[in-house]
Design a protein around this motif. Structure first.
Motif, PDB file in Angstrom:
ATOM      1  N   VAL A 142       0.869  -1.172   0.000  1.00 53.39           N
ATOM      2  CA  VAL A 142       0.000   0.000   0.000  1.00 53.39           C
ATOM      3  C   VAL A 142       0.910   1.226   0.000  1.00 53.39           C
ATOM      4  O   VAL A 142       1.644   1.461   0.957  1.00 53.39           O
ATOM      5  CB  VAL A 142      -0.945   0.016   1.215  1.00 53.39           C
ATOM      6  N   VAL A 143       0.863   1.985  -1.098  1.00 52.20           N
ATOM      7  CA  VAL A 143       1.767   3.132  -1.259  1.00 52.20           C
ATOM      8  C   VAL A 143       0.968   4.429  -1.155  1.00 52.20           C
ATOM      9  O   VAL A 143      -0.259   4.427  -1.238  1.00 52.20           O
ATOM     10  CB  VAL A 143       2.511   3.057  -2.615  1.00 52.20           C
ATOM     11  N   ASP A 144       1.674   5.531  -0.986  1.00 53.63           N
ATOM     12  CA  ASP A 144       1.001   6.827  -0.892  1.00 53.63           C
ATOM     13  C   ASP A 144       1.571   7.849  -1.871  1.00 53.63           C
ATOM     14  O   ASP A 144       1.323   9.047  -1.736  1.00 53.63           O
ATOM     15  CB  ASP A 144       1.073   7.379   0.534  1.00 53.63           C
ATOM     16  N   ASP A 145       2.327   7.369  -2.876  1.00 55.78           N
ATOM     17  CA  ASP A 145       2.970   8.291  -3.802  1.00 55.78           C
ATOM     18  C   ASP A 145       2.613   8.024  -5.261  1.00 55.78           C
ATOM     19  O   ASP A 145       3.397   8.297  -6.169  1.00 55.78           O
ATOM     20  CB  ASP A 145       4.494   8.253  -3.625  1.00 55.78           C
ATOM     21  N   LEU A 146       1.423   7.478  -5.489  1.00 55.99           N
ATOM     22  CA  LEU A 146       0.947   7.295  -6.858  1.00 55.99           C
ATOM     23  C   LEU A 146       0.543   8.634  -7.463  1.00 55.99           C
ATOM     24  O   LEU A 146       0.055   9.524  -6.761  1.00 55.99           O
ATOM     25  CB  LEU A 146      -0.268   6.363  -6.900  1.00 55.99           C
ATOM     26  N   GLU A 147       0.711   8.744  -8.751  1.00 59.29           N
ATOM     27  CA  GLU A 147       0.198   9.886  -9.499  1.00 59.29           C
ATOM     28  C   GLU A 147      -0.614   9.355 -10.670  1.00 59.29           C
ATOM     29  O   GLU A 147      -0.384   8.248 -11.165  1.00 59.29           O
ATOM     30  CB  GLU A 147       1.342  10.775 -10.002  1.00 59.29           C
ATOM     31  N   PHE A 156      -1.165   5.398 -14.487  1.00 58.39           N
ATOM     32  CA  PHE A 156      -0.527   5.716 -13.208  1.00 58.39           C
ATOM     33  C   PHE A 156       0.983   5.819 -13.377  1.00 58.39           C
ATOM     34  O   PHE A 156       1.583   5.150 -14.224  1.00 58.39           O
ATOM     35  CB  PHE A 156      -0.813   4.626 -12.173  1.00 58.39           C
ATOM     36  N   THR A 157       1.589   6.627 -12.525  1.00 59.06           N
ATOM     37  CA  THR A 157       3.042   6.644 -12.414  1.00 59.06           C
ATOM     38  C   THR A 157       3.417   6.674 -10.939  1.00 59.06           C
ATOM     39  O   THR A 157       2.648   7.135 -10.085  1.00 59.06           O
ATOM     40  CB  THR A 157       3.675   7.870 -13.107  1.00 59.06           C
ATOM     41  N   ARG A 158       4.618   6.167 -10.679  1.00 62.01           N
ATOM     42  CA  ARG A 158       5.176   6.225  -9.324  1.00 62.01           C
ATOM     43  C   ARG A 158       6.669   6.495  -9.458  1.00 62.01           C
ATOM     44  O   ARG A 158       7.382   5.700 -10.081  1.00 62.01           O
ATOM     45  CB  ARG A 158       4.937   4.917  -8.585  1.00 62.01           C
ATOM     46  N   ALA A 159       7.098   7.599  -8.902  1.00 60.77           N
ATOM     47  CA  ALA A 159       8.501   8.020  -9.034  1.00 60.77           C
ATOM     48  C   ALA A 159       8.911   8.074 -10.501  1.00 60.77           C
ATOM     49  O   ALA A 159      10.017   7.689 -10.863  1.00 60.77           O
ATOM     50  CB  ALA A 159       9.402   7.092  -8.238  1.00 60.77           C
ATOM     51  N   GLY A 160       7.968   8.501 -11.347  1.00 65.89           N
ATOM     52  CA  GLY A 160       8.248   8.651 -12.761  1.00 65.89           C
ATOM     53  C   GLY A 160       8.125   7.389 -13.581  1.00 65.89           C
ATOM     54  O   GLY A 160       8.253   7.425 -14.814  1.00 65.89           O
ATOM     55  N   ARG A 161       7.844   6.258 -12.944  1.00 68.65           N
ATOM     56  CA  ARG A 161       7.735   4.977 -13.650  1.00 68.65           C
ATOM     57  C   ARG A 161       6.262   4.637 -13.877  1.00 68.65           C
ATOM     58  O   ARG A 161       5.466   4.683 -12.934  1.00 68.65           O
ATOM     59  CB  ARG A 161       8.392   3.874 -12.835  1.00 68.65           C
ATOM     60  N   PRO A 162       5.869   4.271 -15.104  1.00 68.66           N
ATOM     61  CA  PRO A 162       4.463   3.932 -15.346  1.00 68.66           C
ATOM     62  C   PRO A 162       4.074   2.605 -14.710  1.00 68.66           C
ATOM     63  O   PRO A 162       4.889   1.685 -14.625  1.00 68.66           O
ATOM     64  CB  PRO A 162       4.375   3.870 -16.868  1.00 68.66           C
ATOM     65  N   LEU A 163       2.807   2.522 -14.276  1.00 65.65           N
ATOM     66  CA  LEU A 163       2.255   1.291 -13.712  1.00 65.65           C
ATOM     67  C   LEU A 163       1.028   0.895 -14.518  1.00 65.65           C
ATOM     68  O   LEU A 163       0.262   1.746 -14.988  1.00 65.65           O
ATOM     69  CB  LEU A 163       1.858   1.478 -12.244  1.00 65.65           C
ATOM     70  N   PRO A 199      -2.499 -14.316 -15.129  1.00 65.39           N
ATOM     71  CA  PRO A 199      -1.248 -13.623 -15.450  1.00 65.39           C
ATOM     72  C   PRO A 199      -1.521 -12.179 -15.851  1.00 65.39           C
ATOM     73  O   PRO A 199      -2.456 -11.894 -16.609  1.00 65.39           O
ATOM     74  CB  PRO A 199      -0.694 -14.436 -16.630  1.00 65.39           C
ATOM     75  N   PHE A 200      -0.710 -11.257 -15.317  1.00 65.31           N
ATOM     76  CA  PHE A 200      -0.912  -9.838 -15.623  1.00 65.31           C
ATOM     77  C   PHE A 200       0.428  -9.136 -15.515  1.00 65.31           C
ATOM     78  O   PHE A 200       1.224  -9.429 -14.624  1.00 65.31           O
ATOM     79  CB  PHE A 200      -1.926  -9.202 -14.655  1.00 65.31           C
ATOM     80  N   PRO A 201       0.706  -8.192 -16.428  1.00 58.39           N
ATOM     81  CA  PRO A 201       1.990  -7.484 -16.364  1.00 58.39           C
ATOM     82  C   PRO A 201       2.093  -6.624 -15.115  1.00 58.39           C
ATOM     83  O   PRO A 201       1.088  -6.131 -14.597  1.00 58.39           O
ATOM     84  CB  PRO A 201       1.980  -6.626 -17.637  1.00 58.39           C
ATOM     85  N   VAL A 202       3.309  -6.466 -14.633  1.00 58.04           N
ATOM     86  CA  VAL A 202       3.577  -5.696 -13.419  1.00 58.04           C
ATOM     87  C   VAL A 202       4.636  -4.634 -13.721  1.00 58.04           C
ATOM     88  O   VAL A 202       5.369  -4.733 -14.708  1.00 58.04           O
ATOM     89  CB  VAL A 202       4.060  -6.632 -12.280  1.00 58.04           C
ATOM     90  N   PRO A 203       4.714  -3.620 -12.841  1.00 59.81           N
ATOM     91  CA  PRO A 203       3.898  -3.378 -11.644  1.00 59.81           C
ATOM     92  C   PRO A 203       2.502  -2.930 -12.024  1.00 59.81           C
ATOM     93  O   PRO A 203       2.304  -2.259 -13.039  1.00 59.81           O
ATOM     94  CB  PRO A 203       4.660  -2.280 -10.918  1.00 59.81           C
ATOM     95  N   VAL A 204       1.520  -3.291 -11.194  1.00 58.73           N
ATOM     96  CA  VAL A 204       0.124  -3.010 -11.509  1.00 58.73           C
ATOM     97  C   VAL A 204      -0.593  -2.487 -10.263  1.00 58.73           C
ATOM     98  O   VAL A 204      -0.314  -2.922  -9.145  1.00 58.73           O
ATOM     99  CB  VAL A 204      -0.574  -4.286 -12.039  1.00 58.73           C
ATOM    100  N   VAL A 205      -1.494  -1.541 -10.474  1.00 64.61           N
ATOM    101  CA  VAL A 205      -2.392  -1.069  -9.416  1.00 64.61           C
ATOM    102  C   VAL A 205      -3.623  -1.966  -9.443  1.00 64.61           C
ATOM    103  O   VAL A 205      -4.308  -2.065 -10.475  1.00 64.61           O
ATOM    104  CB  VAL A 205      -2.787   0.408  -9.626  1.00 64.61           C
TER     105      VAL A 205
END
Length: 349
Positions: A13-18, A113-120, A49-55
């Protein structure tokens, strides 16, 4: 922004999603509540099966915050339930009223979504385990404001799948005999779908005897802990058997429990490579084995329909919500759901 992220090995559980702004034909929704479905757990154990990282998350309800160009059927402030069906609306299947068969509706996950600039990645075109999500406009279905959000969230998956399988796919008729294997969130909605259709016998089967009370509340006339005992209450078999667990041995049992002209409807999700077997000769008395994707639903029509059935006291939603959890307690919710201690665990923001 908070959300539940799976990286292929662990869930956090993260708090820095955009999240990006909605584009043309899209809607930004502030999620209020989201049900924890076994499909989410199936991503974690690799069954789906699902690609990661995923919300994660796909069964949600919330309030529209912004709409993209061209969106007119919902506006900021509207309460909406979210479907997972990001169908295009223009292909041959959509034109025939079969949006669950749209080839644009599955297998092409977006990354809003992105997290620290990386797409999810976005799970099931939805990702309801986040404070906000962007969906196609067709996925946002307006609801009356008086439906509690934890209850409204469940319409978008459990109810659409279970009730829809009965009314849209199997087309159960008054007086039919129905067997439901598995009395979890989907199975209970199959049970109440059969009740709505006027089935004369509704036999719920689940190895967990503690599920009997809920099954009978939703409309089961009989409860058994083993499918081997069905013949004692339905000596000639059932008109419809719904397999809601996803085990190949139970798929075989579903076929074996059919009466003449009966149909087995497969709703459970076994591993992607699983194979089931049955006697071919057992189908020659006009029996059928039916797959069913998302209750063969038409979400814009069906979600509104089920909302009105709820408001009229005919469809149970509140009773599905066994317990609500703050999103930070995702692990506890997943543990309770995996152990079968809840009909539906609902995360709230």
């Amino acid at each position: 922004m908070r959300g539940v992220v799976f990286d292929g090995k662990r869930t956090e559980v993260v708090d820095d999603l955009e999240i990006r702004d909605p584009g043309p034909g899209e809607v930004l929704v502030a999620v209020s509540a989201a049900g924890l479905c076994h499909s989410d757990l199936s991503v974690l154990d690799g069954t789906i099966p699902f690609p990661v990282p995923v919300v994660l998350g796909h069964e949600g309800a919330g309030v529209v915050e912004r709409v993209g160009a061209g969106v007119t059927h919902v506006a900021p402030g509207d309460h909406v339930a979210l479907s997972t069906l990001a169908n295009c609306g223009t292909c041959a299947q959509c034109d025939r009223g079969r949006p669950t068969m749209c080839r644009q509706a599955i297998g092409r996950p977006g990354r809003p979504f992105t997290r620290a600039g990386r797409p999810l990645f976005q799970f099931a075109a939805n990702s309801a385990f986040a404070e906000r999500t962007v969906v196609k406009a067709v996925q946002a279905v307006r609801l009356p404001d008086d439906i509690p959000m934890p209850s409204a969230a469940l319409i978008g998956c459990a109810v659409l799948t279970g009730v829809g399988a009965v009314l849209n796919r199997a087309r159960v008729e008054a007086g039919d005999r129905v067997v439901v294997i598995g009395a979890g969130g989907i199975g209970l909605n199959v049970v109440q779908g059969a009740r709505l259709a006027g089935a004369s016998r509704i036999v719920a089967v689940d190895a967990n005897s503690e599920k009997e009370e809920a099954a009978r509340l939703f409309g089961a006339t009989d409860f058994l802990v083993s499918a081997d005992d069905v013949s004692e209450v339905l000596p000639t078999g059932a008109d419809h058997v719904f397999e809601c667990v996803g085990r190949v041995d139970l798929i075989r049992r579903a076929v074996d429990l059919l009466d003449r002209h009966g149909q087995a409807v497969l709703l459970g999700v076994p591993p992607a490579t699983a194979e089931a077997s049955f006697l071919v000769s057992s189908l020659y008395l006009d029996k059928s084995v039916l797959g069913c994707r998302y209750g063969s639903s038409r979400p814009q029509r069906d979600i509104a329909r089920y909302a009105e059935l709820y408001r009229g006291g005919r469809l149970m939603l509140d009773e599905l919500v066994t317990r609500t959890y703050p999103v930070e307690d995702f692990e506890k919710a997943a543990e309770d759901a995996g152990a079968g201690r809840v009909a539906r665990a609902v995360l709230v923001f």
